[in-house]
Design a protein around this motif. Structure first.
Motif, PDB file in Angstrom:
ATOM      1  N   ALA A 159      10.435   5.797  13.679  1.00 44.69           N
ATOM      2  CA  ALA A 159      11.136   6.427  14.806  1.00 44.69           C
ATOM      3  C   ALA A 159      12.556   5.881  14.738  1.00 44.69           C
ATOM      4  CB  ALA A 159      10.458   6.065  16.134  1.00 44.69           C
ATOM      5  N   PRO A 160      13.517   6.479  15.449  1.00 40.32           N
ATOM      6  CA  PRO A 160      14.880   5.975  15.362  1.00 40.32           C
ATOM      7  C   PRO A 160      14.962   4.481  15.696  1.00 40.32           C
ATOM      8  CG  PRO A 160      14.860   8.097  16.445  1.00 40.32           C
ATOM      9  CD  PRO A 160      13.423   7.691  16.285  1.00 40.32           C
ATOM     10  N   GLY A 161      15.354   3.685  14.699  1.00 43.30           N
ATOM     11  CA  GLY A 161      15.526   2.243  14.906  1.00 43.30           C
ATOM     12  C   GLY A 161      14.249   1.432  14.897  1.00 43.30           C
ATOM     13  N   ILE A 162      13.104   2.062  14.677  1.00 43.41           N
ATOM     14  CA  ILE A 162      11.814   1.359  14.730  1.00 43.41           C
ATOM     15  C   ILE A 162      11.275   1.181  13.314  1.00 43.41           C
ATOM     16  CG2 ILE A 162       9.472   1.371  15.667  1.00 43.41           C
ATOM     17  CD1 ILE A 162      11.724   1.239  17.804  1.00 43.41           C
ATOM     18  N   ARG A 163      11.100  -0.091  12.924  1.00 41.01           N
ATOM     19  CA  ARG A 163      10.690  -0.409  11.563  1.00 41.01           C
ATOM     20  C   ARG A 163       9.254  -0.953  11.547  1.00 41.01           C
ATOM     21  NH1 ARG A 163      14.668  -2.661   8.081  1.00 41.01           N
ATOM     22  NH2 ARG A 163      13.968  -4.732   8.600  1.00 41.01           N
ATOM     23  N   TYR A 164       8.544  -0.611  10.462  1.00 40.39           N
ATOM     24  CA  TYR A 164       7.138  -1.001  10.345  1.00 40.39           C
ATOM     25  C   TYR A 164       6.873  -1.469   8.918  1.00 40.39           C
ATOM     26  CZ  TYR A 164       2.082  -0.874  10.921  1.00 40.39           C
ATOM     27  OH  TYR A 164       0.746  -1.228  10.993  1.00 40.39           O
ATOM     28  N   ASP A 165       6.164  -2.576   8.822  1.00 36.47           N
ATOM     29  CA  ASP A 165       5.829  -3.161   7.523  1.00 36.47           C
ATOM     30  C   ASP A 165       4.598  -2.428   6.976  1.00 36.47           C
ATOM     31  OD1 ASP A 165       6.005  -4.855   5.426  1.00 36.47           O
ATOM     32  OD2 ASP A 165       5.652  -6.693   6.571  1.00 36.47           O
ATOM     33  N   ALA A 166       4.835  -1.373   6.184  1.00 38.58           N
ATOM     34  CA  ALA A 166       3.758  -0.442   5.821  1.00 38.58           C
ATOM     35  C   ALA A 166       3.182  -0.740   4.442  1.00 38.58           C
ATOM     36  CB  ALA A 166       4.297   0.986   5.847  1.00 38.58           C
ATOM     37  N   TRP A 167       1.976  -0.230   4.231  1.00 36.88           N
ATOM     38  CA  TRP A 167       1.348  -0.196   2.907  1.00 36.88           C
ATOM     39  C   TRP A 167       1.406   1.270   2.479  1.00 36.88           C
ATOM     40  CZ3 TRP A 167      -3.768  -3.206   4.426  1.00 36.88           C
ATOM     41  CH2 TRP A 167      -3.422  -4.501   4.847  1.00 36.88           C
ATOM     42  N   THR A 168       1.932   1.545   1.290  1.00 33.32           N
ATOM     43  CA  THR A 168       2.269   2.936   0.966  1.00 33.32           C
ATOM     44  C   THR A 168       1.738   3.404  -0.391  1.00 33.32           C
ATOM     45  OG1 THR A 168       4.335   2.493  -0.237  1.00 33.32           O
ATOM     46  CG2 THR A 168       4.478   2.579   2.174  1.00 33.32           C
ATOM     47  N   PHE A 169       1.530   4.702  -0.466  1.00 31.70           N
ATOM     48  CA  PHE A 169       1.423   5.420  -1.737  1.00 31.70           C
ATOM     49  C   PHE A 169       2.808   6.026  -1.999  1.00 31.70           C
ATOM     50  CE2 PHE A 169      -3.094   5.936  -0.324  1.00 31.70           C
ATOM     51  CZ  PHE A 169      -3.712   5.368  -1.430  1.00 31.70           C
ATOM     52  N   GLY A 170       3.399   5.706  -3.138  1.00 26.09           N
ATOM     53  CA  GLY A 170       4.668   6.328  -3.511  1.00 26.09           C
ATOM     54  C   GLY A 170       5.825   5.921  -2.615  1.00 26.09           C
ATOM     55  N   GLY A 171       5.694   4.848  -1.847  1.00 24.44           N
ATOM     56  CA  GLY A 171       6.811   4.316  -1.077  1.00 24.44           C
ATOM     57  C   GLY A 171       7.068   5.004   0.244  1.00 24.44           C
ATOM     58  N   SER A 172       6.242   5.975   0.622  1.00 26.58           N
ATOM     59  CA  SER A 172       6.482   6.687   1.885  1.00 26.58           C
ATOM     60  C   SER A 172       5.187   6.808   2.678  1.00 26.58           C
ATOM     61  CB  SER A 172       7.050   8.091   1.616  1.00 26.58           C
ATOM     62  OG  SER A 172       6.094   8.870   0.913  1.00 26.58           O
ATOM     63  N   VAL A 173       5.352   7.038   3.976  1.00 29.24           N
ATOM     64  CA  VAL A 173       4.209   7.382   4.843  1.00 29.24           C
ATOM     65  C   VAL A 173       4.541   8.714   5.520  1.00 29.24           C
ATOM     66  CG1 VAL A 173       2.754   6.726   6.787  1.00 29.24           C
ATOM     67  CG2 VAL A 173       3.717   4.955   5.308  1.00 29.24           C
ATOM     68  N   PRO A 174       3.741   9.758   5.329  1.00 25.02           N
ATOM     69  CA  PRO A 174       2.582   9.788   4.435  1.00 25.02           C
ATOM     70  C   PRO A 174       2.999   9.659   2.975  1.00 25.02           C
ATOM     71  CG  PRO A 174       3.068  11.997   5.269  1.00 25.02           C
ATOM     72  CD  PRO A 174       3.985  11.061   5.987  1.00 25.02           C
ATOM     73  N   GLY A 175       2.000   9.481   2.092  1.00 23.37           N
ATOM     74  CA  GLY A 175       2.273   9.487   0.657  1.00 23.37           C
ATOM     75  C   GLY A 175       2.741  10.875   0.235  1.00 23.37           C
ATOM     76  N   PRO A 176       3.162  11.002  -1.017  1.00 20.21           N
ATOM     77  CA  PRO A 176       3.688  12.296  -1.465  1.00 20.21           C
ATOM     78  C   PRO A 176       2.655  13.416  -1.353  1.00 20.21           C
ATOM     79  CG  PRO A 176       3.500  10.732  -3.296  1.00 20.21           C
ATOM     80  CD  PRO A 176       3.184   9.977  -2.060  1.00 20.21           C
ATOM     81  N   VAL A 177       3.154  14.634  -1.057  1.00 19.46           N
ATOM     82  CA  VAL A 177       2.271  15.807  -1.008  1.00 19.46           C
ATOM     83  C   VAL A 177       1.873  16.155  -2.441  1.00 19.46           C
ATOM     84  CG1 VAL A 177       2.144  18.271  -0.491  1.00 19.46           C
ATOM     85  CG2 VAL A 177       3.287  16.707   1.109  1.00 19.46           C
ATOM     86  N   ILE A 178       0.577  16.321  -2.638  1.00 16.06           N
ATOM     87  CA  ILE A 178       0.070  16.706  -3.964  1.00 16.06           C
ATOM     88  C   ILE A 178      -0.403  18.150  -3.861  1.00 16.06           C
ATOM     89  CG2 ILE A 178      -1.660  16.219  -5.728  1.00 16.06           C
ATOM     90  CD1 ILE A 178      -1.726  13.309  -4.573  1.00 16.06           C
ATOM     91  N   ALA A 205      -4.365   2.810   8.811  1.00 10.62           N
ATOM     92  CA  ALA A 205      -3.464   2.561   9.939  1.00 10.62           C
ATOM     93  C   ALA A 205      -2.127   1.992   9.474  1.00 10.62           C
ATOM     94  CB  ALA A 205      -4.124   1.604  10.932  1.00 10.62           C
ATOM     95  N   ASN A 206      -2.129   1.310   8.327  1.00 12.66           N
ATOM     96  CA  ASN A 206      -0.881   0.761   7.788  1.00 12.66           C
ATOM     97  C   ASN A 206      -0.117   1.785   6.952  1.00 12.66           C
ATOM     98  OD1 ASN A 206      -0.516  -1.780   8.861  1.00 12.66           O
ATOM     99  ND2 ASN A 206      -1.910  -2.747   7.408  1.00 12.66           N
ATOM    100  N   GLY A 207      -0.637   3.014   6.839  1.00 12.72           N
ATOM    101  CA  GLY A 207       0.148   4.090   6.217  1.00 12.72           C
ATOM    102  C   GLY A 207      -0.398   4.665   4.930  1.00 12.72           C
ATOM    103  N   MET A 208      -1.547   4.164   4.452  1.00 13.50           N
ATOM    104  CA  MET A 208      -2.014   4.609   3.131  1.00 13.50           C
ATOM    105  C   MET A 208      -2.835   5.887   3.221  1.00 13.50           C
ATOM    106  SD  MET A 208      -2.797   1.091   1.105  1.00 13.50           S
ATOM    107  CE  MET A 208      -2.552   1.858  -0.488  1.00 13.50           C
TER     108      MET A 208
END
Ligand SMILES: [Cu+2]
Length: 394
Positions: free
Chosen positions: A138-157, A227-230
């Motif tokens: 969200a604007p200015g809100i940072r979260y320590d995420a676990w990711t596929f491809g560096g983003s949440v959600p992961g890349p669209v396949i 919940a951490n973004g994966m």
């Protein structure tokens, strides 16, 4: 009579005073002791609650700490991400925004919602790198995420029905992770097994069932990893389908924060996640990003939404304000005919849905989860039909 009565009354008064003094002398210290005991108990309870929260945060902020603690001799620590009895949630951080939130929202590069092309040929190669990184939710809100491809959600396949999907998974994070494709029919103990830090794995499956499916990390506890973004979406396009002019992919995520996330990134509040009381709910990982950067269409075009609810726990009630869902492939069942003219369609947590709208009148049409708490927490976007000026809020 009256004198006697007075004298008798005065005598009674003296005795009463003495009795009262005796009573007060005994009871006041007792009352004070009880008060002191209550105050100490309350303070202890608060301390217990604080240390329980701290231990939950330690457990959920990465396995490195959790694993080290649980392997110490003589210490019976729960596994990383396990529930801790009596732990309490942090207060809600919903809607918190810095002063420059509008400027940050405008500068944010939105997650690309447009459906990418499917590769031609018999094989679709998918390379996914797993890594831990700080993301903005969200604007200015940072979260320590676990990711596929560096983003949440992961890349669209995006693959075609019948293609063999060749998956290469590379774990660059400091802990084990894995991937679970809902689109695959495959022995999960083999294909979805953990990949250790620094290692890769390769497997393949045939995308024989069309639809829009969730993929996610399945490493225990999967709840924490999702919940951490994966999580992300994989579209298996059927061999035939009515034509659409614009196609967008939307993934719903809930976020449960242990801190506001202003400056220092937040991480998971497990108690909030278990209680299903999110701080934020997002389309494609960032609250309100398609309000500031709307999706677009021309009047009269058919717009298709491929929707996945990554949860981890709440459903999405998909609804487009100002129109009806002309075609609704509920549960992303693309084998059977769609339903028609639906107002709101449930997309289950861990499920998907495909929805067509055809809007003739230029205007700004919000798309939401009509479970309106989710709108309040950030799950609202805009479809701007005909490039009209202005905005729309809900
Ligand atoms: Cu994982």
């Amino acid at each position: 009579m009256s004198t006697y009565s007075d004298a008798h009354g005065a005598g009674e008064h003296d005795v009463g005073l003495k009795l009262f003094a005796l009573f007060a002398g005994v009871t006041i210290p007792i009352v004070m002791l009880i008060g002191l005991w209550l105050a100490v108990s309350a303070w202890n309870a608060r301390s217990d609650a604080r240390s329980a929260v701290a231990s939950v945060h330690r457990l959920t902020s990465g396995t490195a700490t959790g694993a080290a603690s649980s392997s110490m001799p003589g210490m019976a620590m729960p596994a990383a991400g396990a529930s801790v009895k009596g732990a309490v949630a942090t207060p809600s951080f919903a809607g918190i925004a810095p002063e420059n939130a509008d400027a940050l929202a405008a500068a944010h590069r939105p997650y690309p919602a447009a459906l990418p092309a499917a590769p031609p040929g018999a094989i679709a190669r998918v390379q996914l790198d797993i890594g831990h990184r700080v993301v903005s939710i969200a604007p200015g809100i940072r979260y320590d995420a676990w990711t596929f491809g560096g983003s949440v959600p992961g890349p669209v396949i995006h693959v075609r029905q019948g293609q063999r999907v060749e998956v290469t998974l590379r774990n660059t994070s400091p802990m084990p992770h894995s991937i679970d494709f809902h689109a695959a029919q495959i022995a999960p103990n083999v294909a979805f097994s953990d990949v250790l830090p620094g290692r890769s794995k390769h497997f393949s499956f045939v995308a024989s069932v069309p639809g829009v499916f969730m993929y996610h990390c399945g490493t225990a506890p999967a709840f924490v990893h999702i919940a951490n973004g994966m999580a992300g979406a994989i579209i298996v396009e059927p061999k035939t389908m009515p034509r659409a002019d614009r196609e967008y992919v939307l993934v719903s995520d809930e976020w449960y924060l242990n801190a506001a996330g202003l400056g220092r990134p937040a991480s998971l509040d497990l108690v909030k996640a278990e209680h299903m009381t999110p701080d934020w709910v997002t389309w494609n990982g960032y609250a309100g990003q398609y309000k500031t950067h709307p999706l677009t269409a021309e009047p009269g075009q058919t717009v298709r939404f491929w929707v996945v609810d990554a949860g981890p726990s709440l459903n999405t009630e998909f609804h487009v304000v100002g129109t009806v869902l002309e075609r609704a492939w509920l549960n992303a069942d693309l084998v059977d005919a769609p339903q028609h003219d639906i107002q709101t369609a449930v997309v289950a947590a861990g499920g998907g849905g495909v929805f067509d709208v055809k809007i003739d009148r230029p205007g700004i049409y919000p798309f939401v989860s009509h479970s309106f708490a989710s709108v309040q927490l950030g799950e609202v976007g805009l479809l701007n039909v005909g490039h009209v000026a202005g905005t729309m809020s809900h």
